[in-house]
Scaffold this active site. Structure first.
Site, PDB file in Angstrom:
ATOM      1  N   ARG A 117     -13.756 -20.986  -8.832  1.00  0.00           N
ATOM      2  CA  ARG A 117     -13.990 -19.589  -9.201  1.00  0.00           C
ATOM      3  C   ARG A 117     -13.282 -19.204 -10.506  1.00  0.00           C
ATOM      4  NH1 ARG A 117     -17.058 -21.009  -6.151  1.00  0.00           N
ATOM      5  NH2 ARG A 117     -17.676 -20.108  -4.153  1.00  0.00           N
ATOM      6  N   SER A 149     -18.022 -11.042  -2.391  1.00  0.00           N
ATOM      7  CA  SER A 149     -16.743 -11.501  -1.839  1.00  0.00           C
ATOM      8  C   SER A 149     -15.586 -10.843  -2.583  1.00  0.00           C
ATOM      9  CB  SER A 149     -16.627 -13.020  -1.943  1.00  0.00           C
ATOM     10  OG  SER A 149     -17.592 -13.664  -1.143  1.00  0.00           O
ATOM     11  N   GLU A 178     -11.187 -11.872  -6.116  1.00  0.00           N
ATOM     12  CA  GLU A 178     -12.344 -12.489  -6.756  1.00  0.00           C
ATOM     13  C   GLU A 178     -13.115 -11.433  -7.551  1.00  0.00           C
ATOM     14  OE1 GLU A 178     -16.389 -14.853  -5.381  1.00  0.00           O
ATOM     15  OE2 GLU A 178     -14.484 -15.373  -4.430  1.00  0.00           O
TER      16      GLU A 178
END
Length: 322
Positions: free
Chosen positions: A182, A231, A301
């Site tokens: 990520r 998310s 995130e």
């Protein structure tokens, strides 16, 4: 408190007159982000194409803040707004996806992830099915190495085209992007405009089946019909964020109009009237409770942007003012 967008444009009078894209002062970011919350962009610029974007970058002094956003799916904007220019790449100028050879696709940074998955299906290219379940755009996917179902963006990238703050073109290899979970270590000052992807020839029926499975899973376990940014936290090593959030008793937790989804507790949702402050306070409350329960530090995130309203602040769970 930031000055008006009209005042900023007046300071740059004459510099931006040749642009073909749209300049809009004091535009509510709640109209752009999927959370439908947050303050205004001082000035929103939507370039017509890469040439127009380059001209804009060459005209705007580097000391003026500049932020690039995509389709708004992974953003939490604070209520004080975003100073300077917010650049939003349009689908018309940056949203095309085309097959360039037997195994490669080129996609504009404003193309929705789902459009890339659909183009790969049409071309008979496997390895892109995971994009069918990601609610975002390709520019964001490149920046954060978006992934799902055990597949990540970095596995498909050949090269990325970008512009720097001076409007100059750069072409980055997969290695140049510096991918990790990520994350990309590519300079945050670079604006991605397109990407060349490499796929693997596959049977269309198999690809379609994989896409259907992704879609079914997403609709079964995620609050896809709510106002959400996707998310909220990255998965910690060795576990899942939602499991730790659930164990800490945060499923369904509310702050104002913000709530951790009952359906999937790593998704924050705006139940109707949440502010950016509600959403960020909820996130920090969850981080604190998870840390207290398990000693695990969750990392955001979702990208948090902009200024707090005058008199507002939020303490991170370790007591640091952000």
């Amino acid at each position: 408190m930031m000055e008006s967008g009209e005042a900023l444009l007046k300071k740059l009078d004459g510099r931006l007159s040749g642009l073909r894209g749209r300049l809009t002062p004091d535009t509510g970011m709640d109209k752009i982000t999927w959370f439908r919350a947050g303050g205004p962009a001082q000035v929103l610029f939507q370039p017509s194409d890469e040439e127009d974007l380059s001209a804009f970058l060459k005209a705007v002094p580097e000391e003026i803040p500049l932020l690039v956003v995509g389709i708004g799916s992974n953003l939490l904007v604070r209520d004080g707004g975003v100073p300077g220019f917010v650049v939003r790449l349009s689908a018309k100028g940056f949203g095309e996806v085309e097959q360039v050879c037997d195994t490669q696709l080129r996609a504009g940074a404003a193309a929705p992830d789902k459009r890339v998955a659909a183009a790969a299906l049409e071309a008979g290219l496997a390895g892109f099915h995971f994009y069918h379940g990601i609610p975002g755009g390709i520019g964001g996917a490149l920046r954060m190495n978006a992934g799902a179902n055990g597949v990540e963006t970095r596995e498909r990238v050949v090269e990325v085209r970008a512009l720097d703050r001076k409007g100059e073109v750069h072409v980055l290899s997969n290695a140049d992007m510096g991918y990790a979970y990520r994350h990309s270590s590519a300079s945050p000052d670079l604006i991605f405009t397109s990407v060349l992807f490499e796929g693997v020839p596959g049977e269309r029926d198999d690809i379609r089946r994989a896409m259907d499975e992704v879609q079914h899973h997403r609709e079964t376990v995620q609050p896809v019909r709510e106002k959400t940014g996707g998310s909220t936290f990255k998965n910690p090593e060795g576990t899942s964020a939602w499991k730790e959030i659930d164990k800490a008793g945060c499923r369904g937790l509310r702050v104002g109009g913000a709530q951790m989804s009952e359906m999937h507790c790593n998704f924050m949702i705006n139940t109707g009237n949440a502010t950016g402050h509600d959403l960020e306070t909820l996130g920090e409350t969850v981080r604190a409770r998870v840390f207290e329960n398990s000693g695990i530090r969750l990392h955001w995130e979702i990208k948090r942007l902009g200024l707090f309203r005058e008199g507002e602040q939020i303490e991170e769970f370790l007591g640091k003012i952000v």
